[in-house]
Write a protein that holds these residues in place. Structure first.
Motif, PDB file in Angstrom:
ATOM      1  N   PHE A   7       0.840  -1.202   0.000  1.00  0.00           N
ATOM      2  CA  PHE A   7       0.000   0.000   0.000  1.00  0.00           C
ATOM      3  C   PHE A   7       0.873   1.249   0.000  1.00  0.00           C
ATOM      4  N   TRP A   8       1.855   1.311   0.893  1.00  0.00           N
ATOM      5  CA  TRP A   8       2.702   2.501   0.998  1.00  0.00           C
ATOM      6  C   TRP A   8       3.609   2.659  -0.214  1.00  0.00           C
ATOM      7  N   GLU A   9       4.097   1.568  -0.760  1.00  0.00           N
ATOM      8  CA  GLU A   9       4.930   1.638  -1.961  1.00  0.00           C
ATOM      9  C   GLU A   9       4.122   2.228  -3.122  1.00  0.00           C
ATOM     10  N   GLU A  10       2.882   1.772  -3.280  1.00  0.00           N
ATOM     11  CA  GLU A  10       2.008   2.306  -4.335  1.00  0.00           C
ATOM     12  C   GLU A  10       1.678   3.777  -4.080  1.00  0.00           C
ATOM     13  N   ALA A  11       1.419   4.123  -2.830  1.00  0.00           N
ATOM     14  CA  ALA A  11       1.101   5.515  -2.495  1.00  0.00           C
ATOM     15  C   ALA A  11       2.272   6.432  -2.818  1.00  0.00           C
ATOM     16  N   MET A  12       3.491   6.005  -2.485  1.00  0.00           N
ATOM     17  CA  MET A  12       4.662   6.829  -2.763  1.00  0.00           C
ATOM     18  C   MET A  12       4.923   6.923  -4.270  1.00  0.00           C
ATOM     19  N   ARG A  13       4.659   5.844  -5.000  1.00  0.00           N
ATOM     20  CA  ARG A  13       4.808   5.874  -6.455  1.00  0.00           C
ATOM     21  C   ARG A  13       3.810   6.865  -7.058  1.00  0.00           C
ATOM     22  N   ALA A  14       2.574   6.832  -6.587  1.00  0.00           N
ATOM     23  CA  ALA A  14       1.553   7.771  -7.074  1.00  0.00           C
ATOM     24  C   ALA A  14       1.942   9.210  -6.744  1.00  0.00           C
ATOM     25  N   ALA A  15       2.445   9.448  -5.536  1.00  0.00           N
ATOM     26  CA  ALA A  15       2.854  10.795  -5.138  1.00  0.00           C
ATOM     27  C   ALA A  15       3.999  11.296  -6.020  1.00  0.00           C
ATOM     28  N   ILE A  17       4.605  10.427  -9.148  1.00  0.00           N
ATOM     29  CA  ILE A  17       4.057  10.733 -10.472  1.00  0.00           C
ATOM     30  C   ILE A  17       3.352  12.088 -10.451  1.00  0.00           C
ATOM     31  N   LEU A  18       2.510  12.320  -9.439  1.00  0.00           N
ATOM     32  CA  LEU A  18       1.803  13.600  -9.343  1.00  0.00           C
ATOM     33  C   LEU A  18       2.779  14.760  -9.144  1.00  0.00           C
ATOM     34  N   ALA A  19       3.798  14.552  -8.338  1.00  0.00           N
ATOM     35  CA  ALA A  19       4.796  15.607  -8.118  1.00  0.00           C
ATOM     36  C   ALA A  19       5.523  15.935  -9.417  1.00  0.00           C
ATOM     37  N   GLY A  20       5.804  14.923 -10.211  1.00  0.00           N
ATOM     38  CA  GLY A  20       6.458  15.161 -11.489  1.00  0.00           C
ATOM     39  C   GLY A  20       5.589  15.942 -12.462  1.00  0.00           C
TER      40      GLY A  20
END
Length: 79
Positions: A7-15, A17-20
C-alpha cells in the motif's frame, strides 16, 4: 505486513508521479476507510498559492479534463 508495505509503496509511487506532473511545494495525504472496512488515500499536490490563504474546499481540488488525461497517461507510462 506485505499488504501494508505494498500500500505505501504504491502511495509513494503515485505521489512521485503527481509531483512530477504538477511540481507542488508539498503533497498532502488523506487516508480514509470509515464507511465499510477498506483503505484508500487521497493525494493533494499543494501549490504556492495554497499557502496564501486557507486550504481550498474539496471541490476546488478537482482537476480539469486535460489534467485528468495527463495524470492517466503518466500512470499508464510509469506503472
Amino acid at each position: 505486513m506485505p499488504d501494508r508495505a505494498s500500500f505505501w509503496e504504491e502511495a509513494m509511487r503515485a505521489a512521485q508521479i503527481l509531483a512530477g506532473l504538477f511540481n507542488p511545494v508539498k503533497m498532502n495525504y488523506e487516508i480514509h476507510g470509515n464507511t465499510i472496512p477498506h483503505l484508500h488515500m487521497h493525494l493533494f499536490p499543494r501549490m504556492p498559492a495554497d499557502f496564501a490563504r486557507s486550504l481550498p474546499a474539496m471541490d476546488a481540488c478537482r482537476r480539469s479534463a486535460a489534467d485528468l488525461v495527463r495524470i492517466a497517461n503518466a500512470f499508464s507510462a510509469r506503472t
